[in-house]
Design a protein around this motif. Structure first.
Motif, mmCIF file in Angstrom:
data_model
loop_
_atom_site.group_PDB
_atom_site.id
_atom_site.type_symbol
_atom_site.label_atom_id
_atom_site.label_comp_id
_atom_site.label_asym_id
_atom_site.label_seq_id
_atom_site.Cartn_x
_atom_site.Cartn_y
_atom_site.Cartn_z
ATOM 1 N N SER A 191 -1.146 1.438 -9.476
ATOM 2 C CA SER A 191 -0.026 0.522 -9.266
ATOM 3 C C SER A 191 0.637 0.164 -10.589
ATOM 4 O O SER A 191 0.013 0.206 -11.648
ATOM 5 C CB SER A 191 -0.505 -0.763 -8.581
ATOM 6 O OG SER A 191 -0.975 -0.471 -7.287
ATOM 7 N N THR A 230 -4.549 -5.644 -8.429
ATOM 8 C CA THR A 230 -4.441 -4.268 -7.976
ATOM 9 C C THR A 230 -5.718 -3.881 -7.247
ATOM 10 O O THR A 230 -6.709 -4.600 -7.292
ATOM 11 C CB THR A 230 -4.168 -3.314 -9.153
ATOM 12 O OG1 THR A 230 -5.182 -3.483 -10.132
ATOM 13 C CG2 THR A 230 -2.802 -3.604 -9.772
ATOM 14 N N TYR A 261 -1.893 -1.635 -3.873
ATOM 15 C CA TYR A 261 -2.707 -0.435 -3.763
ATOM 16 C C TYR A 261 -1.776 0.757 -4.003
ATOM 17 O O TYR A 261 -0.974 1.098 -3.132
ATOM 18 C CB TYR A 261 -3.357 -0.319 -2.386
ATOM 19 C CG TYR A 261 -4.286 -1.457 -2.057
ATOM 20 C CD1 TYR A 261 -5.607 -1.439 -2.474
ATOM 21 C CD2 TYR A 261 -3.836 -2.550 -1.321
ATOM 22 C CE1 TYR A 261 -6.463 -2.485 -2.166
ATOM 23 C CE2 TYR A 261 -4.682 -3.599 -1.008
ATOM 24 C CZ TYR A 261 -5.997 -3.563 -1.438
ATOM 25 O OH TYR A 261 -6.842 -4.603 -1.130
ATOM 26 N N ASN A 262 -1.852 1.357 -5.192
ATOM 27 C CA ASN A 262 -1.006 2.500 -5.536
ATOM 28 C C ASN A 262 0.455 2.222 -5.211
ATOM 29 O O ASN A 262 1.127 3.008 -4.545
ATOM 30 C CB ASN A 262 -1.488 3.758 -4.828
ATOM 31 C CG ASN A 262 -2.894 4.124 -5.227
ATOM 32 O OD1 ASN A 262 -3.219 4.142 -6.411
ATOM 33 N ND2 ASN A 262 -3.738 4.383 -4.258
ATOM 34 N N SER A 263 0.962 1.110 -5.686
ATOM 35 C CA SER A 263 2.307 0.661 -5.356
ATOM 36 C C SER A 263 3.045 0.175 -6.600
ATOM 37 O O SER A 263 2.463 0.010 -7.666
ATOM 38 C CB SER A 263 2.255 -0.463 -4.317
ATOM 39 O OG SER A 263 1.730 0.022 -3.105
ATOM 40 N N ALA A 272 0.848 -1.187 0.000
ATOM 41 C CA ALA A 272 0.000 0.000 0.000
ATOM 42 C C ALA A 272 0.886 1.240 0.000
ATOM 43 O O ALA A 272 1.631 1.476 0.955
ATOM 44 C CB ALA A 272 -0.920 0.002 1.213
ATOM 45 N N ASP A 273 0.832 1.992 -1.103
ATOM 46 C CA ASP A 273 1.604 3.232 -1.252
ATOM 47 C C ASP A 273 3.086 3.018 -1.007
ATOM 48 O O ASP A 273 3.736 3.805 -0.306
ATOM 49 C CB ASP A 273 1.060 4.316 -0.309
ATOM 50 C CG ASP A 273 -0.388 4.642 -0.596
ATOM 51 O OD1 ASP A 273 -0.733 4.813 -1.776
ATOM 52 O OD2 ASP A 273 -1.185 4.711 0.361
ATOM 53 N N THR A 274 3.631 1.949 -1.570
ATOM 54 C CA THR A 274 5.034 1.619 -1.365
ATOM 55 C C THR A 274 5.563 0.878 -2.583
ATOM 56 O O THR A 274 4.888 0.772 -3.598
ATOM 57 C CB THR A 274 5.211 0.783 -0.079
ATOM 58 O OG1 THR A 274 6.600 0.684 0.218
ATOM 59 C CG2 THR A 274 4.599 -0.600 -0.206
ATOM 60 N N ASP A 277 -6.806 2.683 -9.004
ATOM 61 C CA ASP A 277 -5.516 2.293 -8.462
ATOM 62 C C ASP A 277 -4.423 2.654 -9.470
ATOM 63 O O ASP A 277 -4.591 2.455 -10.665
ATOM 64 C CB ASP A 277 -5.501 0.788 -8.196
ATOM 65 C CG ASP A 277 -4.234 0.346 -7.520
ATOM 66 O OD1 ASP A 277 -4.179 0.453 -6.285
ATOM 67 O OD2 ASP A 277 -3.309 -0.085 -8.222
#
Length: 107
Positions: free
Chosen positions: A72, A65, A45-47, A20-22, A70
């Motif tokens: 990603s 995803t 998730y947005n990664s 997640a966000d990484t 999203d």
């Protein structure tokens, strides 16, 4: 986070990955992630997930995803120029399934 080894990277049974966000970079001779249906694989998730391998990779039904909005990215880089001169380079922002063996001879 970067996980790098000269050997194989494989996923233990029941050990799903959530990003997640990484970002996560896996770099090994071979990479294998279990299918999502077997409580394995990875959900992003947005990664960013980057997978670098030199022999084989197995990601069939293993990545997903977070949904419609999203952002990603999944990158798969396979290079085995020492043995067979085979390469595989993939990048996409939606779920991806791939199984490849770079040890096979060309032709």
């Amino acid at each position: 986070m970067v996980i790098r080894t000269g050997g194989d990277i494989y996923q233990e049974s029941g050990s799903a990955i959530t990003l997640a966000d990484t970002g996560l970079i896996l770099d090994g001779a071979s990479i294998s992630l279990n299918p999502l249906a077997e409580s394995g694989g990875a959900t992003l998730y947005n990664s960013l997930l980057e997978l670098n391998f030199r022999n084989t990779i197995d990601l069939v039904d293993a990545l997903q995803t977070g949904g419609e909005f999203d952002f990603s990215t999944i990158i798969v880089n396979g290079v085995n120029t020492d043995e067979t001169a085979n390469e595989l380079l993939l990048s996409q922002s939606t779920p991806l399934s791939v199984r490849a063996n770079l040890n096979a001879e060309n032709g």
